[in-house]
Design a protein around this motif. Sequence first.
Motif, PDB file in Angstrom:
ATOM      1  N   LEU A 144       0.825  -1.213   0.000  1.00 31.27           N
ATOM      2  CA  LEU A 144       0.000   0.000   0.000  1.00 31.27           C
ATOM      3  C   LEU A 144       0.859   1.264   0.000  1.00 31.27           C
ATOM      4  O   LEU A 144       0.357   2.353   0.285  1.00 31.27           O
ATOM      5  N   SER A 145       2.123   1.150  -0.355  1.00 32.34           N
ATOM      6  CA  SER A 145       3.021   2.305  -0.274  1.00 32.34           C
ATOM      7  C   SER A 145       2.622   3.438  -1.217  1.00 32.34           C
ATOM      8  O   SER A 145       2.756   4.615  -0.866  1.00 32.34           O
ATOM      9  N   THR A 146       2.106   3.122  -2.387  1.00 37.86           N
ATOM     10  CA  THR A 146       1.658   4.182  -3.302  1.00 37.86           C
ATOM     11  C   THR A 146       0.483   4.936  -2.690  1.00 37.86           C
ATOM     12  O   THR A 146       0.451   6.179  -2.716  1.00 37.86           O
ATOM     13  N   LEU A 147      -0.463   4.205  -2.134  1.00 35.06           N
ATOM     14  CA  LEU A 147      -1.611   4.835  -1.469  1.00 35.06           C
ATOM     15  C   LEU A 147      -1.127   5.741  -0.342  1.00 35.06           C
ATOM     16  O   LEU A 147      -1.580   6.888  -0.219  1.00 35.06           O
ATOM     17  N   VAL A 148      -0.214   5.261   0.471  1.00 35.34           N
ATOM     18  CA  VAL A 148       0.311   6.065   1.581  1.00 35.34           C
ATOM     19  C   VAL A 148       0.959   7.339   1.045  1.00 35.34           C
ATOM     20  O   VAL A 148       0.698   8.430   1.557  1.00 35.34           O
ATOM     21  N   ASP A 149       1.780   7.215   0.011  1.00 33.56           N
ATOM     22  CA  ASP A 149       2.436   8.403  -0.564  1.00 33.56           C
ATOM     23  C   ASP A 149       1.404   9.425  -1.045  1.00 33.56           C
ATOM     24  O   ASP A 149       1.572  10.636  -0.844  1.00 33.56           O
TER      25      ASP A 149
END
Length: 174
Positions: free
Chosen positions: A51-56
């Motif tokens: 989910l790193s893209t969502l977090v960014d």
Amino acid sequence: MKKLMTLAASAAMAMSLSTGANAQSFGDCASANKVTFDGTIVDAAIATPDLSTLVDLVVAAGLADTLATTPDITVFAPTNDAFGALPAPLVDAVVADTDLLTAVLTYHVTTGAPDPRRAFDNIAKRKATLQGQSVYFGRADGKARVNMAEVDCTAVKTDNGTVWIIDSVLLPAL
């Protein structure tokens, strides 16, 4: 920050438990228990590499504090692959416009704890999002769906709400 690092191991384990669950039959999927995570929705997302893209994007839109402190919400969280499937010019346009990015991200958030796995009849169930439009729950190909995104079988229950992993980015009508 130290709390986030401490939570990372348990969140990664909780989220990894959910990502393999789609192999279950729909009936089994509908009765799968939620995994509990000790932290907020944002903490759980930060601790989940997929989910790193969502977090960014949540950070870029200035929504991290809101999503961490708002009680009783549900986030339908697109994976990195879901964002990667979008055309690059679309992603660039959304990221360049904070209001548009906020609209797209808040379209993934509802109040309460709707369970998209429970839409068993042929009538789509709908739920208003924080963005203002509704998402629809139903089934297709024996899979639980929000709009047409496939929903992972296992939700993650956090201190302030629930996270459902989905395989597509939900785009509101703008």
